[in-house]
Scaffold this motif. Structure first.
Motif, PDB file in Angstrom:
ATOM      1  N   LEU A  62      77.356  87.258   1.380  1.00  0.00           N
ATOM      2  CA  LEU A  62      78.228  87.919   2.490  1.00  0.00           C
ATOM      3  C   LEU A  62      78.188  89.576   2.331  1.00  0.00           C
ATOM      4  O   LEU A  62      78.284  90.121   1.336  1.00  0.00           O
ATOM      5  CB  LEU A  62      79.770  87.244   2.255  1.00  0.00           C
ATOM      6  CG  LEU A  62      80.043  86.067   2.599  1.00  0.00           C
ATOM      7  CD1 LEU A  62      81.331  85.703   1.947  1.00  0.00           C
ATOM      8  CD2 LEU A  62      80.071  85.873   4.104  1.00  0.00           C
ATOM      9  N   SER A  77      76.464  87.047   7.189  1.00  0.00           N
ATOM     10  CA  SER A  77      76.089  86.339   5.934  1.00  0.00           C
ATOM     11  C   SER A  77      74.629  85.912   6.264  1.00  0.00           C
ATOM     12  O   SER A  77      73.830  86.145   7.046  1.00  0.00           O
ATOM     13  CB  SER A  77      76.709  84.921   6.139  1.00  0.00           C
ATOM     14  OG  SER A  77      76.367  84.072   7.231  1.00  0.00           O
ATOM     15  N   TYR A  95      80.352  83.941  10.098  1.00  0.00           N
ATOM     16  CA  TYR A  95      81.214  84.732   9.230  1.00  0.00           C
ATOM     17  C   TYR A  95      81.337  85.992  10.016  1.00  0.00           C
ATOM     18  O   TYR A  95      82.228  86.910   9.463  1.00  0.00           O
ATOM     19  CB  TYR A  95      80.460  84.992   8.078  1.00  0.00           C
ATOM     20  CG  TYR A  95      80.700  83.574   7.243  1.00  0.00           C
ATOM     21  CD1 TYR A  95      81.918  83.513   6.550  1.00  0.00           C
ATOM     22  CD2 TYR A  95      79.799  82.395   7.504  1.00  0.00           C
ATOM     23  CE1 TYR A  95      82.028  82.211   6.048  1.00  0.00           C
ATOM     24  CE2 TYR A  95      80.008  81.423   7.073  1.00  0.00           C
ATOM     25  CZ  TYR A  95      81.070  80.839   6.252  1.00  0.00           C
ATOM     26  OH  TYR A  95      81.535  79.759   5.723  1.00  0.00           O
ATOM     27  N   THR A 125      82.381  79.894   2.559  1.00  0.00           N
ATOM     28  CA  THR A 125      83.681  80.402   2.734  1.00  0.00           C
ATOM     29  C   THR A 125      84.490  80.186   1.347  1.00  0.00           C
ATOM     30  O   THR A 125      85.349  81.067   1.005  1.00  0.00           O
ATOM     31  CB  THR A 125      84.220  78.786   3.469  1.00  0.00           C
ATOM     32  OG1 THR A 125      83.658  79.039   4.885  1.00  0.00           O
ATOM     33  CG2 THR A 125      85.933  78.696   3.688  1.00  0.00           C
ATOM     34  N   CYS A 128      84.375  83.720   0.108  1.00  0.00           N
ATOM     35  CA  CYS A 128      85.171  84.637   0.692  1.00  0.00           C
ATOM     36  C   CYS A 128      86.623  84.684  -0.199  1.00  0.00           C
ATOM     37  O   CYS A 128      87.214  85.935  -0.215  1.00  0.00           O
ATOM     38  CB  CYS A 128      85.774  84.077   1.980  1.00  0.00           C
ATOM     39  SG  CYS A 128      84.414  84.258   3.274  1.00  0.00           S
TER      40      CYS A 128
END
Length: 190
Positions: A62, A77, A95, A125, A128
């Motif tokens: 990311l 991403s 993203y 995810t 993140c």
């Protein structure tokens, strides 16, 4: 207290590694580069082929740009290694939906709402979720004042967010005396 040491022989099976790096840019913004890598210690049959021990099962990145308030101004991403080559990258630039979110205010919940389940990649995810504390750590003491609090008179953001920095504890009494609060008196049972 040290973690308990294993009392039996073990053999490695799997490793998941997170790597988060934060860079100050010349334009006053900050770049966040985060990666997740999964590897196995043994060969694994995967999607009709064999993934060799040590080769990544997942390797994903990311890239975010944030401003001094930790609001995301750009996000993308990239997936370099994946189990299902034809399908894993089909989330496209999902993203980019991170743009506009603030790492200090509701970020984790908003990520789950926007990208949880089939709306994104489970692994990206999950990656993140480590970003708020990692980026705060990068900014603490330079971009974010961790000693005096904010202009509105609120205490430093980190107080009351973990056991060691509870406002009625010894650590805050010693290192943040201005913000220390005495414990509530115990109720009298008599």
């Amino acid at each position: 207290m040290p973690a308990a040491q294993p009392s039996v022989t073990r053999r490695p099976l799997h490793r998941r590694a997170f790597d988060v790096r934060v860079f100050a840019r010349d334009d006053g913004l900050f770049d966040v580069e985060a990666g997740l890598t999964d590897t196995k210690a043994h060969d694994v049959p995967l999607a009709g082929a064999t993934r060799k021990a040590g080769d990544p099962i997942h390797q994903m990145h990311l890239r975010l740009t944030v401003d001094a308030t930790l609001t995301v101004t750009a996000a993308s991403s990239e997936t370099l290694w994946m189990p299902y080559v034809q399908a894993c990258g089909e989330h496209g630039d999902a993203y980019a939906q991170l743009v506009g979110l603030n790492l200090l205010r509701g970020f984790r919940q908003a990520v789950t709402e926007r990208l949880g389940g089939t709306r994104g990649c489970t692994h990206l995810t999950e990656l993140c979720q480590v970003l708020p504390t990692a980026v705060i750590q990068a900014m603490a003491g330079s971009v974010i004042d961790t000693r005096e609090g904010d202009a509105a008179g609120n205490p430093p953001f980190q107080l009351d967010r973990c056991h060691a920095l509870r406002r009625d504890g010894a650590t805050v009494a010693k290192f943040y005396p201005r913000w220390h609060q005495s414990s509530a008196p115990a109720a009298n049972d008599s």
